[in-house]
Design a protein around this motif. Structure first.
Motif, PDB file in Angstrom:
ATOM      1  N   VAL A  44      47.645  11.261  32.132  1.00 27.80           N
ATOM      2  CA  VAL A  44      47.587  12.634  32.612  1.00 27.80           C
ATOM      3  C   VAL A  44      48.345  13.545  31.643  1.00 27.80           C
ATOM      4  O   VAL A  44      49.447  13.219  31.196  1.00 27.80           O
ATOM      5  CB  VAL A  44      48.191  12.740  34.026  1.00 27.80           C
ATOM      6  N   ARG A  65      45.681  12.501  38.671  1.00 38.06           N
ATOM      7  CA  ARG A  65      46.785  11.639  39.133  1.00 38.06           C
ATOM      8  C   ARG A  65      46.467  11.052  40.510  1.00 38.06           C
ATOM      9  O   ARG A  65      46.787   9.890  40.794  1.00 38.06           O
ATOM     10  CB  ARG A  65      48.080  12.439  39.154  1.00 38.06           C
ATOM     11  N   TRP A  66      45.826  11.832  41.367  1.00 38.52           N
ATOM     12  CA  TRP A  66      45.453  11.347  42.709  1.00 38.52           C
ATOM     13  C   TRP A  66      44.397  10.247  42.611  1.00 38.52           C
ATOM     14  O   TRP A  66      44.436   9.259  43.337  1.00 38.52           O
ATOM     15  CB  TRP A  66      44.942  12.522  43.532  1.00 38.52           C
ATOM     16  N   SER A  85      49.620   7.535  38.367  1.00 38.41           N
ATOM     17  CA  SER A  85      50.451   8.111  37.300  1.00 38.41           C
ATOM     18  C   SER A  85      50.576   7.208  36.080  1.00 38.41           C
ATOM     19  O   SER A  85      51.097   7.638  35.044  1.00 38.41           O
ATOM     20  CB  SER A  85      51.857   8.411  37.845  1.00 38.41           C
ATOM     21  N   LEU A 114      46.472  22.585  36.151  1.00 37.16           N
ATOM     22  CA  LEU A 114      47.249  21.958  37.220  1.00 37.16           C
ATOM     23  C   LEU A 114      46.343  21.218  38.200  1.00 37.16           C
ATOM     24  O   LEU A 114      46.663  20.112  38.650  1.00 37.16           O
ATOM     25  CB  LEU A 114      48.061  23.026  37.955  1.00 37.16           C
ATOM     26  N   SER A 156      45.050  18.048  36.477  1.00 40.60           N
ATOM     27  CA  SER A 156      46.124  17.068  36.304  1.00 40.60           C
ATOM     28  C   SER A 156      46.448  16.361  37.614  1.00 40.60           C
ATOM     29  O   SER A 156      46.531  15.125  37.674  1.00 40.60           O
ATOM     30  CB  SER A 156      47.374  17.752  35.747  1.00 40.60           C
ATOM     31  N   GLU A 157      46.625  17.146  38.673  1.00 36.23           N
ATOM     32  CA  GLU A 157      46.961  16.537  39.958  1.00 36.23           C
ATOM     33  C   GLU A 157      45.784  15.765  40.539  1.00 36.23           C
ATOM     34  O   GLU A 157      45.963  14.717  41.173  1.00 36.23           O
ATOM     35  CB  GLU A 157      47.440  17.605  40.936  1.00 36.23           C
TER      36      GLU A 157
END
Length: 306
Positions: free
Chosen positions: A218, A112-113, A117, A105, A108-109
């Motif tokens: 992602v 993405r940041w 996305s 997690l 992934s985040e």
């Protein structure tokens, strides 16, 4: 199925298999030496793919992109091992699963940041683009042949590293008796960090190589991670040879099954129903293969032979 189509699918299966090997080799090294279940291994695959796409987009060099993927994944792996994984060795597997799932997690985040996305795209270099003509008049993409060659070359290098070098001796000894090699003066913490970084680098390389034939996005590592677990269960936990054989078996089974199963069901159903049923059955074949191997050899094909 024509002969040309069969040969093309065999080559596709080999390409898929050697990429799975790069993932599974690192995973089986980490589990064999450290006894650690690392669900975040797929995230390191993703890190390599994104690092390669970013560097290729900035420099236009595919070679620099591969180097960046190796470096970024290895650095991320070493950092994760030093800060988080090192605290999990004495814990049970449930704690390891929960902690490494949390890392999925976070990766992934964080990705993405950093990148957003939307997927990124890594172009095939000009010198590897286009088809090549094989014996029999078969036209096959040069880049996919290069992937097969690169994967087999990495496999050969990994075998030499494990069997012929001092580090390889320490890794094999760590698989057998980590307390004894620590008592003999080997810095076990340093060894663990090196092994984890090596496994991460292999995953990052796989992500970069595959990123040129599919989008970089992602979460791209988790489906591959599942297949990598299947590979090491088939090949035997802790066995590099088993990871290679298992990866090739999974790659060929998945690729040939996706063609053969719909064709088989067309003998009994109409085309639309046969395609749907055949696709569903073909997706199950690798798990049927895994179950068959475990019934025959519960430790996997080469498990226990450290």
């Amino acid at each position: 199925m024509t002969t040309i189509l069969f040969i093309e699918q065999v080559l596709n299966g080999l390409q898929f298999g050697v990429m799975l090997f790069l993932m599974a080799a690192g995973l089986t090294l980490v589990f064999g030496v450290m006894g650690l279940i690392n669900l975040a291994h797929g995230s390191l695959y993703m890190v390599g793919a994104f690092a390669a796409a970013a560097v290729a987009g900035a420099t236009g060099s595919f070679l620099l992109a591969l180097i960046a993927a190796l470096a970024a994944a290895a650095a991320a792996g070493a950092l994760v091992e030093l800060l988080i994984i090192r605290r999990l060795y004495a814990r049970d597997h449930l704690d390891q699963v929960l902690a490494t799932f949390a890392l999925i997690l976070i990766f992934s985040e964080g990705t993405r940041w950093l990148f957003g996305s939307f997927p990124l795209y890594l172009d095939i270099p000009d010198y590897l683009s286009g088809p090549v003509t094989l014996p029999g008049g078969i036209h096959y993409p040069l880049y996919r042949l290069a992937l097969i060659a690169a994967g087999l070359a990495v496999a050969a290098g990994l075998f030499l590293l494990i069997s012929r070098t001092r580090l390889g001796i320490q890794i094999r000894a760590g698989e057998s008796d980590r307390e004894m090699i620590a008592a003999l003066g080997v810095d076990i913490s340093k060894l663990y960090t090196i092994v984890f970084a090596l496994g991460a680098a292999l995953a990052g390389l796989a992500g970069a190589l595959v990123g040129a034939i599919q989008s970089v996005q992602v979460g791209m590592g988790e489906p591959v991670l599942i297949l990598a677990f299947v590979v090491i269960v088939i090949g035997g936990i802790g066995s590099i040879k088993g990871a290679l054989i298992g990866a090739l078996m999974v790659g060929l089974t998945s690729t040939l099954g996706s063609i053969a199963m719909p064709a088989l069901f067309r003998m009994f159903m109409d085309n639309s129903a046969a395609s749907a049923t055949g696709s569903a059955v073909s997706s199950m074949l690798i798990y049927i293969l895994m179950a068959a191997v475990l019934v025959w050899r519960p430790k996997g094909l080469f498990g226990g032979a450290v």
